[in-house]
Design a protein around this motif. Structure first.
Motif, mmCIF file in Angstrom:
data_model
loop_
_atom_site.group_PDB
_atom_site.id
_atom_site.type_symbol
_atom_site.label_atom_id
_atom_site.label_comp_id
_atom_site.label_asym_id
_atom_site.label_seq_id
_atom_site.Cartn_x
_atom_site.Cartn_y
_atom_site.Cartn_z
ATOM 1 N N GLN A 147 0.827 -1.207 0.000
ATOM 2 C CA GLN A 147 0.000 0.000 0.000
ATOM 3 C C GLN A 147 0.863 1.259 0.000
ATOM 4 O O GLN A 147 0.522 2.254 -0.645
ATOM 5 C CB GLN A 147 -0.936 0.005 1.207
ATOM 6 C CG GLN A 147 -1.948 1.146 1.186
ATOM 7 C CD GLN A 147 -2.902 1.065 0.000
ATOM 8 O OE1 GLN A 147 -3.480 0.006 -0.256
ATOM 9 N NE2 GLN A 147 -3.058 2.166 -0.729
ATOM 10 N N SER A 148 1.979 1.221 0.715
ATOM 11 C CA SER A 148 2.873 2.386 0.747
ATOM 12 C C SER A 148 3.431 2.679 -0.641
ATOM 13 O O SER A 148 3.463 3.841 -1.075
ATOM 14 C CB SER A 148 4.029 2.152 1.733
ATOM 15 O OG SER A 148 3.554 2.112 3.067
ATOM 16 N N ILE A 149 3.858 1.640 -1.345
ATOM 17 C CA ILE A 149 4.372 1.834 -2.704
ATOM 18 C C ILE A 149 3.253 2.312 -3.625
ATOM 19 O O ILE A 149 3.448 3.200 -4.456
ATOM 20 C CB ILE A 149 4.999 0.535 -3.249
ATOM 21 C CG1 ILE A 149 6.152 0.059 -2.357
ATOM 22 C CG2 ILE A 149 5.479 0.723 -4.685
ATOM 23 C CD1 ILE A 149 7.272 1.047 -2.184
ATOM 24 N N HIS A 150 2.069 1.749 -3.448
ATOM 25 C CA HIS A 150 0.910 2.163 -4.251
ATOM 26 C C HIS A 150 0.591 3.641 -4.017
ATOM 27 O O HIS A 150 0.316 4.381 -4.969
ATOM 28 C CB HIS A 150 -0.299 1.302 -3.890
ATOM 29 C CG HIS A 150 -1.554 1.664 -4.613
ATOM 30 N ND1 HIS A 150 -1.744 1.366 -5.950
ATOM 31 C CD2 HIS A 150 -2.676 2.317 -4.196
ATOM 32 C CE1 HIS A 150 -2.934 1.817 -6.323
ATOM 33 N NE2 HIS A 150 -3.513 2.398 -5.291
ATOM 34 N N ASP A 151 0.657 4.081 -2.753
ATOM 35 C CA ASP A 151 0.368 5.474 -2.427
ATOM 36 C C ASP A 151 1.382 6.410 -3.082
ATOM 37 O O ASP A 151 1.027 7.489 -3.572
ATOM 38 C CB ASP A 151 0.371 5.685 -0.911
ATOM 39 C CG ASP A 151 -0.834 5.044 -0.233
ATOM 40 O OD1 ASP A 151 -1.793 4.672 -0.940
ATOM 41 O OD2 ASP A 151 -0.807 4.897 1.009
ATOM 42 N N ILE A 152 2.646 6.001 -3.086
ATOM 43 C CA ILE A 152 3.682 6.812 -3.737
ATOM 44 C C ILE A 152 3.369 6.961 -5.226
ATOM 45 O O ILE A 152 3.436 8.062 -5.786
ATOM 46 C CB ILE A 152 5.076 6.181 -3.539
ATOM 47 C CG1 ILE A 152 5.499 6.270 -2.069
ATOM 48 C CG2 ILE A 152 6.115 6.864 -4.429
ATOM 49 C CD1 ILE A 152 6.745 5.472 -1.733
ATOM 50 N N LEU A 153 3.025 5.845 -5.865
ATOM 51 C CA LEU A 153 2.716 5.883 -7.294
ATOM 52 C C LEU A 153 1.480 6.720 -7.591
ATOM 53 O O LEU A 153 1.440 7.465 -8.578
ATOM 54 C CB LEU A 153 2.530 4.461 -7.830
ATOM 55 C CG LEU A 153 3.773 3.562 -7.848
ATOM 56 C CD1 LEU A 153 3.422 2.189 -8.407
ATOM 57 C CD2 LEU A 153 4.883 4.185 -8.670
ATOM 58 N N GLU A 154 0.458 6.597 -6.751
ATOM 59 C CA GLU A 154 -0.763 7.371 -6.966
ATOM 60 C C GLU A 154 -0.508 8.867 -6.807
ATOM 61 O O GLU A 154 -1.016 9.677 -7.583
ATOM 62 C CB GLU A 154 -1.854 6.915 -5.990
ATOM 63 C CG GLU A 154 -2.548 5.632 -6.412
ATOM 64 C CD GLU A 154 -3.281 5.787 -7.742
ATOM 65 O OE1 GLU A 154 -4.192 6.629 -7.831
ATOM 66 O OE2 GLU A 154 -2.912 5.081 -8.700
ATOM 67 N N ASN A 155 0.286 9.229 -5.795
ATOM 68 C CA ASN A 155 0.605 10.642 -5.608
ATOM 69 C C ASN A 155 1.440 11.165 -6.768
ATOM 70 O O ASN A 155 1.255 12.303 -7.218
ATOM 71 C CB ASN A 155 1.350 10.849 -4.285
ATOM 72 C CG ASN A 155 0.441 10.674 -3.079
ATOM 73 O OD1 ASN A 155 -0.768 10.521 -3.221
ATOM 74 N ND2 ASN A 155 1.005 10.684 -1.885
ATOM 75 N N ALA A 156 2.351 10.336 -7.257
ATOM 76 C CA ALA A 156 3.163 10.727 -8.414
ATOM 77 C C ALA A 156 2.282 10.878 -9.651
ATOM 78 O O ALA A 156 2.481 11.783 -10.465
ATOM 79 C CB ALA A 156 4.251 9.687 -8.660
ATOM 80 N N ARG A 157 1.306 10.011 -9.768
ATOM 81 C CA ARG A 157 0.381 10.077 -10.907
ATOM 82 C C ARG A 157 -0.409 11.381 -10.899
ATOM 83 O O ARG A 157 -0.616 12.004 -11.943
ATOM 84 C CB ARG A 157 -0.565 8.878 -10.850
ATOM 85 C CG ARG A 157 -1.551 8.781 -12.003
ATOM 86 C CD ARG A 157 -2.506 7.635 -11.754
ATOM 87 N NE ARG A 157 -3.502 7.519 -12.811
ATOM 88 C CZ ARG A 157 -4.615 6.825 -12.717
ATOM 89 N NH1 ARG A 157 -4.882 6.160 -11.601
ATOM 90 N NH2 ARG A 157 -5.463 6.766 -13.719
ATOM 91 N N GLU A 158 -0.835 11.805 -9.724
ATOM 92 C CA GLU A 158 -1.632 13.026 -9.600
ATOM 93 C C GLU A 158 -0.875 14.270 -10.068
ATOM 94 O O GLU A 158 -1.482 15.235 -10.533
ATOM 95 C CB GLU A 158 -2.084 13.218 -8.152
ATOM 96 C CG GLU A 158 -3.153 12.228 -7.708
ATOM 97 C CD GLU A 158 -3.493 12.363 -6.240
ATOM 98 O OE1 GLU A 158 -2.972 13.315 -5.599
ATOM 99 O OE2 GLU A 158 -4.264 11.530 -5.726
ATOM 100 N N VAL A 159 0.458 14.238 -9.955
ATOM 101 C CA VAL A 159 1.258 15.405 -10.364
ATOM 102 C C VAL A 159 2.030 15.141 -11.651
ATOM 103 O O VAL A 159 2.984 15.840 -11.982
ATOM 104 C CB VAL A 159 2.223 15.848 -9.229
ATOM 105 C CG1 VAL A 159 1.432 16.385 -8.049
ATOM 106 C CG2 VAL A 159 3.135 14.704 -8.786
#
Length: 202
Positions: free
Chosen positions: A35-47
């Motif tokens: 989930q931590s890695i997923h959150d990093i990717l999702e936040n990166a996706r948003e920007v």
């Protein structure tokens, strides 16, 4: 008219600020490493930075997992054709392709690599993994390994932590430190760096 021009100026400056800002995520200790890695990717996706962040995360994982092997560290904008590499990373005879949105050319490149005797991995975000797996099977049945970036990277963190909760924090920080080290070494765009949460520093 003046108010309209002022608004346009502010919108432009806000956009520039966020384009320079580091990638952020909130570390929640109760969450899984996946989930931590997923959150990093999702936040990166948003920007708009999911592509480079994905590639550098995979590079950091491979670098930590195989310290005696030189793991390629080119800028994200360097193409495989320019570098002369069969994929984003090459370890022994295995080629790794990292993509957040695989295209026909990705599958053709995988097929070509197989014909040249390489083993092939395709690493993609979890949200597109199943579609990617179907396309990979249509391209070369039973020959292309498809994994989510979240699973590929987080499995390293879990295993090196010996599945210990306390050690997990340390290994996740080591991964992010290695990530930032590799980005800082090669990228002029420092906005690809990940801002490590305070509760992961302690």
């Amino acid at each position: 008219d003046l108010l309209h021009e002022a608004q346009k100026y502010l919108v432009k400056k806000v956009g520039e600020y966020f384009s320079r800002e580091r990638v952020k995520f909130s570390f929640i200790p109760e969450n899984s490493a996946w989930q931590s890695i997923h959150d990093i990717l999702e936040n990166a996706r948003e920007v708009g930075k999911e592509g480079p962040v994905s590639q550098y995360l995979v590079g950091a994982k491979l670098s930590l997992r195989f310290p005696d092997i030189a793991v390629r560290n080119d800028t994200y904008s360097t193409s495989d054709f320019q570098s002369g590499n069969p994929g984003d990373f090459l370890l022994n005879e295995t080629s790794f392709h990292v993509s957040v949105s695989p295209t026909t050319s990705h599958y053709e490149k995988c097929k070509l690599n197989l014909e040249r005797g390489y083993r092939v991995y395709m690493l993609v975000p979890d949200r597109v993994m199943y579609g990617t797996r179907q396309n990979a099977e249509n391209t070369a049945p039973n020959k292309i390994s498809v994994q989510s970036i979240e699973s590929f990277v987080s499995q390293h963190v879990e295993e090196f932590a010996s599945f210990s909760k306390d050690a997990l924090y340390k290994e996740l920080k080591l991964l992010l430190d290695k990530y930032n080290e590799r980005v800082d070494e090669i990228e002029s765009d420092k906005s690809f760096l990940i801002e490590i949460p305070p509760n992961l520093l302690s």
